[in-house]
Design a protein around this motif. Structure first.
Motif, PDB file in Angstrom:
ATOM      1  N   LEU A  80       0.829  -1.212   0.000  1.00  0.00           N
ATOM      2  CA  LEU A  80       0.000   0.000   0.000  1.00  0.00           C
ATOM      3  C   LEU A  80       0.859   1.256   0.000  1.00  0.00           C
ATOM      4  O   LEU A  80       0.486   2.276  -0.586  1.00  0.00           O
ATOM      5  CB  LEU A  80      -0.922   0.007   1.218  1.00  0.00           C
ATOM      6  CG  LEU A  80      -1.996  -1.082   1.293  1.00  0.00           C
ATOM      7  CD1 LEU A  80      -2.767  -0.974   2.602  1.00  0.00           C
ATOM      8  CD2 LEU A  80      -2.952  -0.983   0.119  1.00  0.00           C
ATOM      9  N   TYR A  81       2.021   1.189   0.659  1.00  0.00           N
ATOM     10  CA  TYR A  81       2.910   2.347   0.758  1.00  0.00           C
ATOM     11  C   TYR A  81       3.850   2.478  -0.441  1.00  0.00           C
ATOM     12  O   TYR A  81       4.670   3.404  -0.470  1.00  0.00           O
ATOM     13  CB  TYR A  81       3.767   2.249   2.019  1.00  0.00           C
ATOM     14  CG  TYR A  81       3.030   2.564   3.304  1.00  0.00           C
ATOM     15  CD1 TYR A  81       2.152   3.639   3.383  1.00  0.00           C
ATOM     16  CD2 TYR A  81       3.232   1.804   4.448  1.00  0.00           C
ATOM     17  CE1 TYR A  81       1.497   3.935   4.559  1.00  0.00           C
ATOM     18  CE2 TYR A  81       2.587   2.096   5.639  1.00  0.00           C
ATOM     19  CZ  TYR A  81       1.710   3.167   5.688  1.00  0.00           C
ATOM     20  OH  TYR A  81       1.065   3.468   6.854  1.00  0.00           O
ATOM     21  N   SER A  82       3.759   1.578  -1.399  1.00  0.00           N
ATOM     22  CA  SER A  82       4.666   1.623  -2.549  1.00  0.00           C
ATOM     23  C   SER A  82       4.588   2.986  -3.237  1.00  0.00           C
ATOM     24  O   SER A  82       3.498   3.497  -3.508  1.00  0.00           O
ATOM     25  CB  SER A  82       4.315   0.523  -3.554  1.00  0.00           C
ATOM     26  OG  SER A  82       5.137   0.602  -4.696  1.00  0.00           O
ATOM     27  N   PRO A  83       5.733   3.637  -3.514  1.00  0.00           N
ATOM     28  CA  PRO A  83       5.711   5.002  -4.060  1.00  0.00           C
ATOM     29  C   PRO A  83       5.127   5.109  -5.462  1.00  0.00           C
ATOM     30  O   PRO A  83       4.577   6.152  -5.815  1.00  0.00           O
ATOM     31  CB  PRO A  83       7.192   5.411  -4.053  1.00  0.00           C
ATOM     32  CG  PRO A  83       7.937   4.119  -4.040  1.00  0.00           C
ATOM     33  CD  PRO A  83       7.099   3.151  -3.285  1.00  0.00           C
ATOM     34  N   SER A  84       5.197   4.058  -6.256  1.00  0.00           N
ATOM     35  CA  SER A  84       4.732   4.141  -7.650  1.00  0.00           C
ATOM     36  C   SER A  84       3.359   3.509  -7.837  1.00  0.00           C
ATOM     37  O   SER A  84       2.402   4.188  -8.210  1.00  0.00           O
ATOM     38  CB  SER A  84       5.757   3.487  -8.586  1.00  0.00           C
ATOM     39  OG  SER A  84       6.011   2.144  -8.183  1.00  0.00           O
ATOM     40  N   GLU A  85       3.239   2.209  -7.527  1.00  0.00           N
ATOM     41  CA  GLU A  85       1.960   1.541  -7.773  1.00  0.00           C
ATOM     42  C   GLU A  85       1.109   1.373  -6.521  1.00  0.00           C
ATOM     43  O   GLU A  85       0.053   0.732  -6.562  1.00  0.00           O
ATOM     44  CB  GLU A  85       2.193   0.159  -8.392  1.00  0.00           C
ATOM     45  CG  GLU A  85       2.862  -0.860  -7.477  1.00  0.00           C
ATOM     46  CD  GLU A  85       4.366  -0.811  -7.552  1.00  0.00           C
ATOM     47  OE1 GLU A  85       5.023  -1.691  -6.972  1.00  0.00           O
ATOM     48  OE2 GLU A  85       4.899   0.111  -8.192  1.00  0.00           O
ATOM     49  N   GLY A  86       1.529   1.952  -5.396  1.00  0.00           N
ATOM     50  CA  GLY A  86       0.757   1.818  -4.170  1.00  0.00           C
ATOM     51  C   GLY A  86      -0.583   2.541  -4.236  1.00  0.00           C
ATOM     52  O   GLY A  86      -0.657   3.678  -4.707  1.00  0.00           O
ATOM     53  N   PRO A  87      -1.666   1.919  -3.770  1.00  0.00           N
ATOM     54  CA  PRO A  87      -2.998   2.541  -3.813  1.00  0.00           C
ATOM     55  C   PRO A  87      -3.073   3.865  -3.062  1.00  0.00           C
ATOM     56  O   PRO A  87      -3.826   4.759  -3.461  1.00  0.00           O
ATOM     57  CB  PRO A  87      -3.905   1.487  -3.170  1.00  0.00           C
ATOM     58  CG  PRO A  87      -3.173   0.197  -3.339  1.00  0.00           C
ATOM     59  CD  PRO A  87      -1.725   0.541  -3.260  1.00  0.00           C
ATOM     60  N   ILE A  88      -2.325   4.013  -1.966  1.00  0.00           N
ATOM     61  CA  ILE A  88      -2.415   5.244  -1.182  1.00  0.00           C
ATOM     62  C   ILE A  88      -1.937   6.439  -1.998  1.00  0.00           C
ATOM     63  O   ILE A  88      -2.603   7.486  -2.053  1.00  0.00           O
ATOM     64  CB  ILE A  88      -1.612   5.112   0.123  1.00  0.00           C
ATOM     65  CG1 ILE A  88      -2.219   4.024   1.013  1.00  0.00           C
ATOM     66  CG2 ILE A  88      -1.578   6.447   0.869  1.00  0.00           C
ATOM     67  CD1 ILE A  88      -1.479   3.798   2.310  1.00  0.00           C
ATOM     68  N   ASN A  89      -0.792   6.308  -2.636  1.00  0.00           N
ATOM     69  CA  ASN A  89      -0.284   7.408  -3.456  1.00  0.00           C
ATOM     70  C   ASN A  89      -1.153   7.646  -4.686  1.00  0.00           C
ATOM     71  O   ASN A  89      -1.282   8.780  -5.159  1.00  0.00           O
ATOM     72  CB  ASN A  89       1.158   7.131  -3.884  1.00  0.00           C
ATOM     73  CG  ASN A  89       2.158   7.550  -2.817  1.00  0.00           C
ATOM     74  OD1 ASN A  89       1.844   8.353  -1.945  1.00  0.00           O
ATOM     75  ND2 ASN A  89       3.350   6.988  -2.875  1.00  0.00           N
ATOM     76  N   GLN A  90      -1.754   6.589  -5.222  1.00  0.00           N
ATOM     77  CA  GLN A  90      -2.656   6.766  -6.357  1.00  0.00           C
ATOM     78  C   GLN A  90      -3.886   7.566  -5.953  1.00  0.00           C
ATOM     79  O   GLN A  90      -4.340   8.446  -6.697  1.00  0.00           O
ATOM     80  CB  GLN A  90      -3.060   5.397  -6.911  1.00  0.00           C
ATOM     81  CG  GLN A  90      -1.922   4.649  -7.600  1.00  0.00           C
ATOM     82  CD  GLN A  90      -2.375   3.329  -8.181  1.00  0.00           C
ATOM     83  OE1 GLN A  90      -3.559   3.042  -8.254  1.00  0.00           O
ATOM     84  NE2 GLN A  90      -1.416   2.503  -8.593  1.00  0.00           N
ATOM     85  N   ILE A 130      -2.325  15.596  -4.996  1.00  0.00           N
ATOM     86  CA  ILE A 130      -1.168  15.500  -4.102  1.00  0.00           C
ATOM     87  C   ILE A 130      -0.167  14.523  -4.708  1.00  0.00           C
ATOM     88  O   ILE A 130      -0.527  13.402  -5.080  1.00  0.00           O
ATOM     89  CB  ILE A 130      -1.588  15.033  -2.697  1.00  0.00           C
ATOM     90  CG1 ILE A 130      -2.602  16.018  -2.099  1.00  0.00           C
ATOM     91  CG2 ILE A 130      -0.369  14.897  -1.790  1.00  0.00           C
ATOM     92  CD1 ILE A 130      -3.131  15.593  -0.747  1.00  0.00           C
ATOM     93  N   GLY A 131       1.069  14.932  -4.805  1.00  0.00           N
ATOM     94  CA  GLY A 131       2.099  14.096  -5.384  1.00  0.00           C
ATOM     95  C   GLY A 131       2.415  12.887  -4.520  1.00  0.00           C
ATOM     96  O   GLY A 131       2.049  12.841  -3.334  1.00  0.00           O
ATOM     97  N   PRO A 132       3.094  11.889  -5.064  1.00  0.00           N
ATOM     98  CA  PRO A 132       3.436  10.681  -4.289  1.00  0.00           C
ATOM     99  C   PRO A 132       4.334  11.002  -3.111  1.00  0.00           C
ATOM    100  O   PRO A 132       5.253  11.819  -3.208  1.00  0.00           O
ATOM    101  CB  PRO A 132       4.152   9.798  -5.321  1.00  0.00           C
ATOM    102  CG  PRO A 132       4.638  10.740  -6.367  1.00  0.00           C
ATOM    103  CD  PRO A 132       3.635  11.842  -6.440  1.00  0.00           C
TER     104      PRO A 132
END
Length: 285
Positions: free
Chosen positions: A120-130, A137-139
């Motif tokens: 979930l915390y993944s900077p690229s494909e993580g759902p939270i950053n998406q 809001i940027g990643p």
């Protein structure tokens, strides 16, 4: 009748504690038998509180543990009171479903929770950053920045623990007689007044118990750090349990790791004792 239980407690709890206390005053490698331990007095404690690299790492881990514990308790207790109040309201539809969902999070093993949150915390494909990207809001570097890594682990712990403490709050709420609320309402008390002057004071013992349990659980945090951050970045998530394992097992400095364990135990005992002493003083007022 108590002998079997006391025997198990002695073998698996009291004996290891006594052994750890003894090893804390020795120079011992965890890769060698106990018979090789050499008594060195307080040298281990001087080293972990000294100005060298060992002392800096230890004190950094102690501070991280204190921050982690404080943030966890500061989030868990208010959320558990909020959810407990919602579920305890008889008119709330789906209260039993919400209670089941909340408690189910506590039943999920911490290892599974840590692995899921690492995705979930993944900077690229993580759902939270998406999701953050949808609102402009940027990643965010959840686990890769020293400023956010410890907070990210705290949020993981809160998600897993809040259901259990919600159940404790609900149990405390059920012990408050409804007659007290009825009498307060007859005197004109409503909403915030009922919560501030009746519910919260009568929940004091439940909140005290919850705070102590949350503190003990927070001090023992290990799986999220070991699986997700490995103490990084730059030691920002290097908590005491992980640091003790790294020193005592990976570096085979068993005496030094035992001294750290004893220090952590004493710090926990002193903190819990201070909390109960403060609570007793408040009760006398």
């Amino acid at each position: 009748m108590l002998a079997p239980s006391l025997g198990l407690i002695a073998v698996f709890i009291l004996v290891p504690i006594a052994l750890t206390v003894w090893l804390a005053f020795t120079k011992w490698s965890s890769q060698t038998p106990f018979s090789t331990a050499t008594f060195i007095g307080l040298d281990n404690f001087r080293e972990i509180f000294g100005a060298g690299s060992v002392g800096r790492d230890f004190k950094g881990a102690l501070v991280n543990t204190a921050l982690y514990s404080g943030m966890s308790i500061a989030l868990i207790l208010p959320l558990s009171v909020l959810f407990g109040m919602l579920i305890h309201q008889a008119e709330l539809k789906g209260a039993n479903v919400l209670r089941t969902i909340l408690f189910a999070t506590y039943m999920v093993p911490m290892i599974a929770v840590a692995l899921v949150f690492s995705k979930l915390y993944s900077p690229s494909e993580g759902p939270i950053n998406q999701i953050l990207g949808w609102v402009g809001i940027g990643p965010l570097p959840w686990l890769s920045s020293p400023d956010t890594a410890l907070v990210s682990v705290v949020l993981l712990n809160v998600w897993q623990q809040v259901g259990y403490f919600t159940i404790l709050i609900i149990a405390g709420l059920t012990q408050i007689p409804q007659s007290i609320y009825e009498a307060a309402k007859m005197d004109g008390a409503r909403g915030p007044a009922l919560f501030g002057f009746i519910t919260l004071p009568l929940l004091k013992r439940t909140l005290l118990f919850s705070a102590v349990i949350a503190l003990i659980n927070a001090v023992q945090v290990f799986e999220p750090v070991a699986l997700v951050t490995q103490g990084g970045p730059v030691g920002s998530t290097n908590v005491m349990t992980y640091h003790i394992r790294r020193v005592g097992i990976e570096r085979a400095q068993g005496g030094l790791g035992s001294a750290m364990s004893v220090t952590l135990l004493l710090a926990l005992v002193v903190t819990v004792t201070a909390v109960f002493a403060f609570a007793r003083r408040e009760d006398r007022r």
